[in-house]
Design an enzyme around this catalytic site. Structure first.
Site, PDB file in Angstrom:
ATOM      1  CG  HIS A  40      54.564  17.158  73.764  1.00  0.00           C
ATOM      2  ND1 HIS A  40      54.114  18.436  73.708  1.00  0.00           N
ATOM      3  CD2 HIS A  40      53.700  16.505  74.577  1.00  0.00           C
ATOM      4  CE1 HIS A  40      53.029  18.555  74.443  1.00  0.00           C
ATOM      5  NE2 HIS A  40      52.766  17.400  74.990  1.00  0.00           N
ATOM      6  CD  GLU A 136      51.957  29.237  76.006  1.00  0.00           C
ATOM      7  OE1 GLU A 136      52.695  28.537  75.284  1.00  0.00           O
ATOM      8  OE2 GLU A 136      51.738  30.438  75.781  1.00  0.00           O
ATOM      9  CB  SER A 230      57.125  17.013  66.554  1.00  0.00           C
ATOM     10  OG  SER A 230      57.672  18.263  66.281  1.00  0.00           O
ATOM     11  CB  SER A 231      52.727  20.312  64.171  1.00  0.00           C
ATOM     12  OG  SER A 231      52.846  21.143  65.277  1.00  0.00           O
ATOM     13  CG  ASN A 232      58.282  22.003  66.424  1.00  0.00           C
ATOM     14  OD1 ASN A 232      59.478  21.922  66.197  1.00  0.00           O
ATOM     15  ND2 ASN A 232      57.714  21.370  67.437  1.00  0.00           N
ATOM     16  CB  SER A 274      59.984  17.877  71.543  1.00  0.00           C
ATOM     17  OG  SER A 274      59.489  17.530  70.279  1.00  0.00           O
TER      18      SER A 274
END
Ligand code: F3S
Length: 291
Positions: A40, A136, A230-232, A274
């Site tokens: 991503h 996933e 990107s949530s992380n 990512s």
């Protein structure tokens, strides 16, 4: 002034391996497809696109590609399966149509496929703790041959009803929240399902967060590199901001507008899952050279 990169920053092992696989395959000169975007990250996907790599968006497109390839005869493209993995029927389509493929499924995800396939064959009801829309989880589900349920919250776990005499196998999406998983496990235990729980959460996310926090606690200035959506990466930013008041969130080097006071002794850098190494290095070098 010292510039220090977090011990675990950027791509995790599985994603790095998958991205490298695509770049290696590009060298073969064949037509390369990835089943879904390999990562991503818009820049990586664009760079690969420029190198001729195309993205297959789903089953239908794969079937179309298989038909076209059969029509063309000799020149068969290579399909790369990304780190998230795919359901079993995708392999069946690839095999049946003699499409060449390279499997870059992360070994940790592959392990979950093997567990649910085996337990499903034994007749167990598979429960996946995860986001039902995540590729996933779709992939894991696709290795189950019997009953399967996906639960995202403890409340959903609470409401899950099994048939009398049914045995259960619980696994988790690799990026699932550990505390939430523990809460769910307790619920299943209360229901009398004590065996069959396998914690398949990968510790890459936690390690990344832990090492970001450690540097931020020492740093005068902290830079978090990551995608807008990107949530992380956002999570990393939150963690670092709590430790270091001067935390910057950037997507690319162009966003970096640093004005460092003379007293700055340590600049820390971390990056979301990512973010490619190249970008991390660029930021690192920029700060080193310019301050
Ligand atoms: Fe990455 Fe594989 Fe873990 S893709 S997050 S190393 S399961």
């Amino acid at each position: 002034m010292e510039v220090r990169l977090a011990e675990c920053a950027g791509f995790c092992f599985g994603v790095r391996r998958a991205v490298e696989t695509v770049y290696e395959q590009v060298q073969t000169g064949k037509t390369i497809y990835t089943y879904g975007p390999i990562v991503h990250n818009e820049e990586v996907v664009r760079d690969l696109e420029e190198k001729g790599v195309r993205v297959i968006e789903g089953r239908e497109e794969l079937l179309r590609l298989a038909e076209e390839a059969a029509g063309r005869g000799e020149e068969t493209p290579t399909v790369i399966i990304r780190a998230h993995g795919v359901p079993k029927d995708i392999y069946d389509i690839l095999d049946k149509n003699n499409l060449e493929y390279v499997d870059a499924t992360c070994p940790f995800v592959k392990k979950i496929h093997r567990i649910v396939e085996r337990e499903s064959e034994k007749g167990r009801h598979v429960v996946i703790a995860g986001d039902p829309t995540h590729p996933e989880v779709e992939g894991i589900r696709g290795w189950c041959s019997g009953p399967v349920s996906i639960v995202e919250t403890p409340a959903e776990a609470e409401n899950l009803v099994f048939s009398p005499g049914e045995t259960v196998c619980v696994v988790s999406q690799t990026t699932f929240n550990y505390n939430k998983f523990q809460d769910m496990v307790e619920i299943f235990q209360k229901k009398g399902y004590n065996d069959g729980v396998v914690n398949t959460i990968c510790n890459a996310t936690e390690e990344r967060q832990r090492s970001a926090k450690a540097i931020a606690a020492e740093a005068d200035v902290m830079i978090v590199i990551g995608g807008r959506h990107s949530s992380n990466s956002r999570k990393l930013y939150d963690i670092c901001s709590r430790e270091c008041a001067n935390t910057y969130f950037i997507q690319t080097l162009d966003d970096l507008r640093l004005e460092l006071p003379k007293a700055v002794r340590l600049v820390g850098i971390t990056a979301g899952a990512s973010t490619p190494n190249k970008l991390i290095e660029e930021v690192q070098n920029y700060v080193r050279i310019n301050f």
